[in-house]
Design an enzyme around this catalytic site. Structure first.
Site, short mmCIF file in Angstrom:
data_model
loop_
_atom_site.label_atom_id
_atom_site.label_comp_id
_atom_site.label_asym_id
_atom_site.label_seq_id
_atom_site.Cartn_x
_atom_site.Cartn_y
_atom_site.Cartn_z
N LEU A 1 -37.39 -16.99 -66.43
CA LEU A 1 -36.71 -18.27 -66.47
C LEU A 1 -35.92 -18.35 -65.16
O LEU A 1 -35.54 -17.32 -64.62
CB LEU A 1 -35.82 -18.34 -67.71
CG LEU A 1 -36.62 -18.17 -69.02
CD1 LEU A 1 -35.70 -17.95 -70.20
CD2 LEU A 1 -37.54 -19.36 -69.25
N ARG A 2 -35.73 -19.53 -64.64
CA ARG A 2 -35.15 -19.59 -63.28
C ARG A 2 -33.70 -20.06 -63.27
O ARG A 2 -33.24 -20.56 -62.26
CB ARG A 2 -36.03 -20.51 -62.42
CG ARG A 2 -37.50 -20.12 -62.36
CD ARG A 2 -37.73 -18.68 -61.90
NE ARG A 2 -39.16 -18.46 -61.60
CZ ARG A 2 -39.70 -17.29 -61.38
NH1 ARG A 2 -38.98 -16.18 -61.47
NH2 ARG A 2 -40.99 -17.20 -61.10
N ASN B 1 -34.76 -11.21 -62.94
CA ASN B 1 -34.79 -11.65 -61.54
C ASN B 1 -34.52 -13.13 -61.30
O ASN B 1 -35.08 -13.70 -60.38
CB ASN B 1 -36.13 -11.26 -60.89
CG ASN B 1 -37.33 -12.05 -61.42
OD1 ASN B 1 -37.25 -12.65 -62.51
ND2 ASN B 1 -38.41 -12.09 -60.68
N ASP C 1 -38.46 -6.01 -62.89
CA ASP C 1 -39.73 -6.71 -62.72
C ASP C 1 -39.74 -7.67 -61.53
O ASP C 1 -38.80 -8.40 -61.28
CB ASP C 1 -40.10 -7.49 -63.97
CG ASP C 1 -41.45 -8.16 -63.77
OD1 ASP C 1 -42.44 -7.42 -63.69
OD2 ASP C 1 -41.49 -9.38 -63.61
N HIS D 1 -47.68 -5.76 -67.21
CA HIS D 1 -48.86 -6.47 -66.70
C HIS D 1 -49.92 -5.60 -66.01
O HIS D 1 -50.22 -5.78 -64.84
CB HIS D 1 -48.46 -7.62 -65.79
CG HIS D 1 -47.39 -7.32 -64.75
ND1 HIS D 1 -47.41 -6.22 -63.94
CD2 HIS D 1 -46.29 -8.02 -64.41
CE1 HIS D 1 -46.35 -6.26 -63.13
NE2 HIS D 1 -45.66 -7.35 -63.41
N ASN E 1 -48.75 -11.52 -58.93
CA ASN E 1 -48.54 -10.07 -58.78
C ASN E 1 -48.51 -9.42 -60.15
O ASN E 1 -47.67 -9.82 -60.96
CB ASN E 1 -47.22 -9.77 -58.08
CG ASN E 1 -47.19 -10.28 -56.66
OD1 ASN E 1 -48.21 -10.62 -56.08
ND2 ASN E 1 -45.99 -10.34 -56.09
N ASP F 1 -45.93 -13.03 -68.71
CA ASP F 1 -45.47 -13.07 -67.31
C ASP F 1 -45.37 -14.52 -66.84
O ASP F 1 -45.74 -14.85 -65.70
CB ASP F 1 -46.37 -12.25 -66.38
CG ASP F 1 -45.69 -11.96 -65.04
OD1 ASP F 1 -44.53 -12.36 -64.84
OD2 ASP F 1 -46.33 -11.33 -64.18
O1 DOR Z 1 -46.50 -12.96 -60.00
C1 DOR Z 1 -45.39 -12.61 -60.34
N1 DOR Z 1 -44.35 -13.44 -60.33
N2 DOR Z 1 -45.23 -11.33 -60.72
C2 DOR Z 1 -44.01 -10.84 -60.94
O2 DOR Z 1 -43.91 -9.68 -61.28
C3 DOR Z 1 -42.80 -11.67 -60.72
C4 DOR Z 1 -43.11 -13.09 -60.92
C5 DOR Z 1 -42.03 -14.04 -60.48
O3 DOR Z 1 -40.85 -13.78 -60.74
O4 DOR Z 1 -42.36 -15.08 -59.91
#
Ligand code: DOR
Length: 454
Positions: free
Chosen positions: A77-78, A108, A165, A243, A291, A318
């Site tokens: 979540l951002r 993150n 992560d 993942h 990723n 993810d």
């Molecule tokens: O593709 C990804 N995006 N893998 C991750 O582990 C982090 C994530 C992100 O926070 O955008």
């Protein structure tokens, strides 16, 4: 004192009930929900005045499934930091639309969830949302791998697990220390297994590797092996591998589990269902940048096999929302990640090898598997359909097709290569604590009625 509460009153007729912990998998059931509580599950229920939602399948068709609410071990979540990409509220609506009643938020956002105070703040900000948002605390300050956070205080503040992560800068020595400490606290350490040094070398870069394009399968397998070795050295603790994307990593996981190590793993719907070269590249191509990356078909096959036989215990989305501007740049500059909460079930059923005879296993890997990984100390209630208890459950139709994005998605972001794809499997109803948090009103025309709790 009496407190007003909305609760569902209805009989869901003709469904298949899958309750893995209750050892129940039975088709042709009627489920009576009264005031949000499951009153009865029986092959035929008549009750005067109770609205009936008839979901009886037509001859030869698969029935709709009622099961415990899904738990997502891996959601980004951002908020704070990038609320245009996703807020707690929008992410929570997306989760409910995907059948999830609990999601585990990664550490993150910006700033990251590294001091204990921020864990407490994040939990407070996430209270009173339709879906339970559980919080992972960072393993290292600033997620940069150098210094471990105050693990005990982060857990006391409510972290359900620890993990960096998105990054994997922690040394095996520090990881072993963290595993030993979290063992006392009954929490898992979540590891994003990609070897950052190998990736930096492959891309001839010195900076952070999150956007680097070349991410060999060996960089994952090496990180998996190092993390497993750290677990053996720690002699205690629970390592959770996030993942997984490659055949080699699955082989390492199998070996470690055969040796009796406490290691679990998750796989995403996208790694289960997509591989390279894709027949049709998405536009922009960076919609498939993630990723770890999508890999070869043999990797995908190994992941599906491991999920089916339970060596991989959980499907985790993810869900990684990004603003359009972050994806419309050149591939090498684009942000990695795709949204996944709303497409997870359908992607697994349609193209992820988990439809048909694998449906019950899929339900298990979306409910009981993630719950086992979090452990009882996390406080997440057991995913069960218990008579007399308020319903936290998901109703889905494994057959109905829909076009991704044809009706607006709940997520604020649209970064998925599945936009425009026709998928099978629709979430019809999600209940949390007896309340409707998502509903397809055409198929399940029930009202959430006001009841009073004495
Ligand atoms: O593709 C990804 N995006 N893998 C991750 O582990 C982090 C994530 C992100 O926070 O955008």
């Amino acid at each position: 004192m009496a407190s007003p509460e909305h609760g569902v009153n209805a009989i869901l007729r003709g469904v298949r009930v899958i309750d893995p912990l209750g050892r129940l998998d039975a088709a042709g059931q009627d489920v009576w929900i009264d005031g949000g509580k499951i009153l009865a599950i029986y092959h035929h229920i008549e009750a005067a005045g109770v609205p009936i939602v008839d979901l009886t399948p037509t001859e030869g068709a698969d029935p709709c499934v009622l099961c415990p609410g899904f738990i997502d071990l891996h959601t980004h979540l951002r908020q704070p930091g990038d609320e245009a990409a996703e807020t707690l509220e929008s992410g929570s609506r997306a989760a409910a639309a995907g059948g999830f009643t609990h999601v585990v938020a990664m550490a993150n956002p910006s700033p990251p969830i590294d001091p204990p105070e921020r864990v407490a703040e994040a939990r407070l900000a996430a209270s009173n949302l339709p879906v339970s948002i559980l919080q992972v605390a960072a393993l290292t300050r600033g997620l940069d791998g150098a210094e471990l956070v105050d693990i005990r205080r982060c857990v006391e503040a409510g972290a359900v697990a620890l993990g960096d992560d998105g990054r994997n800068g922690v040394s095996p020595r520090q990881l072993a220390i963290a595993l030993a400490e979290t063992a006392h606290l009954s929490r898992a350490v979540f590891v994003h297994p990609e070897d950052e040094e190998m990736i930096a070398q492959a891309n001839a870069t010195q900076g952070p590797v999150t956007r680097s394009q070349i991410r060999p399968a060996e960089s994952e397998t090496r990180a998996v092996n190092l993390a497993i070795r750290a677990l053996s050295h720690a002699r205690s603790g629970h390592l959770h591998l996030q993942h997984l994307s490659s055949e080699g990593s699955v082989a390492s996981l199998r070996r470690a589990r055969q040796q009796g190590l406490t290691v679990s793993a998750e796989v995403t719907p996208h790694h289960l269902s997509m591989w390279l070269p894709m027949a049709e590249e998405p536009d922009p191509q960076s919609l498939r940048k993630v990723n770890p990356p999508l890999r070869a078909e043999r990797d995908r096959n190994a992941l599906v096999r491991a999920l089916r036989d339970g060596v991989i215990e959980a499907v985790a989305t993810d869900h990684a929302p990004h603003r359009a501007a972050e994806k419309s740049t050149a591939y090498e500059d684009a942000a990695p990640g795709m949204i996944g909460l709303e497409t997870a079930l359908a992607a697994c059923i349609t193209i992820g090898g988990m439809g048909g005879e694998w449906l019950a296993a899929l339900v298990e890997r979306l409910t009981v598997g993630p719950h086992r990984i979090l452990g009882p100390a996390s406080g997440v209630p057991e995913p069960r359909l218990r008579i007399g208890e308020s319903a936290t459950c998901t109703l889905f139709d494994p057959n109905t097709e829909w076009v991704v994005g044809a009706t607006p998605l709940q997520s604020l972001s649209r970064n998925t290569p599945l936009l425009g794809a026709t998928l099978r499997g629709t979430v019809l109803l999600t209940l949390a604590g007896g309340r409707v948090i998502h509903q397809n009103p055409a198929r399940v025309p029930i009202a959430s009625e006001l009841v009073t709790n004495a």
